[in-house]
Scaffold this motif. Structure first.
Motif, PDB file in Angstrom:
ATOM      1  N   VAL A  30       0.848  -1.201   0.000  1.00 31.97           N
ATOM      2  CA  VAL A  30       0.000   0.000   0.000  1.00 31.97           C
ATOM      3  C   VAL A  30       0.877   1.243   0.000  1.00 31.97           C
ATOM      4  CG1 VAL A  30      -1.619   1.357   1.378  1.00 31.97           C
ATOM      5  CG2 VAL A  30      -2.003  -1.081   1.075  1.00 31.97           C
ATOM      6  N   ILE A  31       1.910   1.260   0.844  1.00 32.02           N
ATOM      7  CA  ILE A  31       2.830   2.394   0.902  1.00 32.02           C
ATOM      8  C   ILE A  31       3.523   2.583  -0.444  1.00 32.02           C
ATOM      9  CG2 ILE A  31       4.987   3.203   1.929  1.00 32.02           C
ATOM     10  CD1 ILE A  31       4.049   1.944   4.572  1.00 32.02           C
ATOM     11  N   GLU A  32       3.941   1.472  -1.061  1.00 29.44           N
ATOM     12  CA  GLU A  32       4.597   1.536  -2.370  1.00 29.44           C
ATOM     13  C   GLU A  32       3.663   2.127  -3.428  1.00 29.44           C
ATOM     14  OE1 GLU A  32       7.385   1.156  -5.329  1.00 29.44           O
ATOM     15  OE2 GLU A  32       7.740   0.635  -3.234  1.00 29.44           O
ATOM     16  N   MET A  33       2.412   1.704  -3.435  1.00 36.86           N
ATOM     17  CA  MET A  33       1.448   2.200  -4.417  1.00 36.86           C
ATOM     18  C   MET A  33       1.158   3.683  -4.213  1.00 36.86           C
ATOM     19  SD  MET A  33      -1.140  -1.087  -4.381  1.00 36.86           S
ATOM     20  CE  MET A  33      -2.329  -0.388  -5.532  1.00 36.86           C
ATOM     21  N   LEU A  34       0.985   4.085  -2.957  1.00 40.67           N
ATOM     22  CA  LEU A  34       0.733   5.498  -2.677  1.00 40.67           C
ATOM     23  C   LEU A  34       1.946   6.346  -3.055  1.00 40.67           C
ATOM     24  CD1 LEU A  34      -1.067   5.287   0.793  1.00 40.67           C
ATOM     25  CD2 LEU A  34      -2.072   6.080  -1.349  1.00 40.67           C
ATOM     26  N   ALA A  35       3.137   5.851  -2.719  1.00 37.00           N
ATOM     27  CA  ALA A  35       4.354   6.606  -3.014  1.00 37.00           C
ATOM     28  C   ALA A  35       4.558   6.778  -4.512  1.00 37.00           C
ATOM     29  CB  ALA A  35       5.559   5.905  -2.392  1.00 37.00           C
ATOM     30  N   SER A  36       4.264   5.739  -5.295  1.00 39.04           N
ATOM     31  CA  SER A  36       4.480   5.814  -6.737  1.00 39.04           C
ATOM     32  C   SER A  36       3.541   6.799  -7.416  1.00 39.04           C
ATOM     33  CB  SER A  36       4.305   4.424  -7.366  1.00 39.04           C
ATOM     34  OG  SER A  36       2.970   3.966  -7.218  1.00 39.04           O
ATOM     35  N   ALA A  37       2.435   7.136  -6.762  1.00 36.94           N
ATOM     36  CA  ALA A  37       1.479   8.090  -7.341  1.00 36.94           C
ATOM     37  C   ALA A  37       1.871   9.532  -7.074  1.00 36.94           C
ATOM     38  CB  ALA A  37       0.089   7.831  -6.779  1.00 36.94           C
ATOM     39  N   SER A  38       2.868   9.753  -6.223  1.00 44.74           N
ATOM     40  CA  SER A  38       3.150  11.115  -5.775  1.00 44.74           C
ATOM     41  C   SER A  38       3.649  12.008  -6.910  1.00 44.74           C
ATOM     42  CB  SER A  38       4.160  11.100  -4.625  1.00 44.74           C
ATOM     43  OG  SER A  38       5.396  10.582  -5.056  1.00 44.74           O
TER      44      SER A  38
END
Length: 317
Positions: A197-205
Motif C-alpha cells: 500500500v505504501i509503495e502504491m501510494l508513493a508511486s502516485a506522488s
C-alpha cells in the motif's frame, strides 16, 4: 542538450497537462484541490515512510548533507529576510514569508520527480526525506514564528513558538517523518500488504503532484508584483542552490571523501521552485496573491535553472 530535455520535458509536460485540464475546464478547482489533498495527506507521507524504511537508517541519514543543505537554507533565509527588511523596508511578517519562498524547495512535487529521473527513484527518495527534515523542522517553523511575531506585537515568544509547533505537529509530512523514523529506528518489519500500500501510494506522488502544480498555475496574475516576484524567484532559483553547493564544497576541505552524489542531490533539490503550499501559508497573513504569483513565476523559470543544473550534474558530478 537533448539528454537534459529528455529529463526535464516529462516534468513540464505533466505540469502542462494539469494547466490544460484547468484551462479546458476538464477539472474543477474543487477536484484539483482533492487531488492535492490526496498527494499531501497520503502520497507524500507514504513516499517519506518508504524512503526512511526501505534502507537501513544509517544509509539514509547523512550528516554532511544535513549540515550543508541546512546551513545553505538557513543562510538563504537570513539573507532574504535581511534584504526584505533593510533594503525593501518590508514589515517582519512580509519579510519572513518572502524569505520562506527563497529557502524552502518544492521537494515533494518537483524535487523528487526530477531527482528520480536524474539519480534514480531510490536515491531521490533518500534526498527527499533529508530535505523535508530541514524544511519541516527548521525553515517553515522559523518563518511562521517570525511571521506570527510580526502580527502579534507584545505576545510572549514562548506561547507563540509552542502554538506554531503544535500546528506543525499535525502536518501530514511531519507525521510521515515521525512514522518512518520510528519504524526505521525500531527495526520493525512492516507487513507485506502494508508495504505494498505504501509503495502504491508513493508511486502516485510524482505524476499527481506535477498535475496539481500545473492546475494551480492556471489563472494566476503577475500584475503589480514584478519587483517582489523577481526578488523571491531569484533568491530561490539562484541564491539557494549557490549557497548550498558553496557550503558543500567548503565541507570537502574538512571531509575530503564526501560522496559527489550528495552534492548532486542537494544542488538539484535546492534549484527547485518554492514549496507548493507557499500561497496557502501566505494566505494566513494576507499574502496569497504574491505567494501564488511567485510560485507561478519560479516554477516556469525553473525550467531553465533545472535544465542547467541537470546538465552540470550529468557532465561534471
Amino acid at each position: 542538450m537533448f539528454d537534459v530535455l529528455a529529463i526535464t520535458a516529462p516534468i513540464f509536460l505533466l505540469i502542462g497537462i494539469g494547466y490544460t485540464a484547468r484551462w479546458r475546464e476538464l477539472i474543477s478547482p474543487v477536484q484539483l484541490s482533492g487531488i492535492g489533498t490526496f498527494v499531501l495527506y497520503f502520497s507524500l507521507p507514504a513516499l517519506v515512510i518508504k524512503a526512511l524504511t526501505q534502507n537501513p537508517l544509517e544509509d539514509v541519514l547523512s550528516g554532511s548533507f544535513l549540515v550543508a543543505y541546512g546551513l545553505g537554507s538557513i543562510g538563504t533565509f537570513a539573507l532574504g529576510l535581511l534584504v526584505a527588511r533593510r533594503l525593501q523596508r518590508k514589515p517582519l511578517t512580509e519579510g519572513a514569508l518572502q524569505a520562506l519562498g527563497m529557502a524552502a524547495s518544492n521537494s515533494g512535487f518537483i524535487g523528487y520527480p526530477v531527482g528520480a529521473l536524474v539519480l534514480g527513484p531510490t536515491v531521490a527518495a533518500k534526498f527527499l526525506a533529508l530535505c523535508m527534515l530541514i524544511e519541516n523542522l527548521v525553515i517553515i517553523p522559523l518563518a511562521l514564528i517570525l511571521a506570527e511575531a510580526g502580527q502579534q506585537q507584545g505576545v510572549r515568544l514562548g506561547p507563540l513558538v509552542r502554538h506554531t509547533l503544535q500546528r506543525l505537529a499535525r502536518n501530514p509530512i511531519m507525521i510521515g517523518l515521525a512514522t518512518g523514523l520510528t519504524v526505521a529506528i525500531s527495526g520493525i518489519s512492516l507487513p507485506v500488504p502494508l508495504e505494498r500500500v505504501i509503495e502504491m501510494l508513493a508511486s502516485a506522488s510524482a505524476p499527481a503532484a506535477l498535475f496539481v502544480i500545473g492546475g494551480t498555475l492556471y489563472g494566476l496574475q503577475l500584475k503589480g508584483m514584478v519587483r517582489d516576484i523577481a526578488s523571491i524567484a531569484s533568491g530561490k532559483l539562484l541564491l539557494h542552490p549557490l549557497l548550498v553547493s558553496g557550503i558543500f564544497l567548503l565541507l570537502t576541505w574538512f571531509v575530503p571523501d564526501i560522496d559527489t552524489m550528495l552534492l548532486a542531490g542537494a544542488l538539484l533539490f535546492a534549484s527547485c521552485p518554492m514549496i507548493s503550499v507557499y500561497p496557502l501559508l501566505g494566505a494566513r497573513f494576507g499574502m496569497e496573491g504574491i505567494g501564488s504569483a511567485a510560485l507561478m513565476a519560479s516554477t516556469l523559470l525553473s525550467f531553465l535553472t533545472l535544465s542547467t543544473v541537470i546538465w552540470v550534474v550529468s557532465h561534471h558530478l
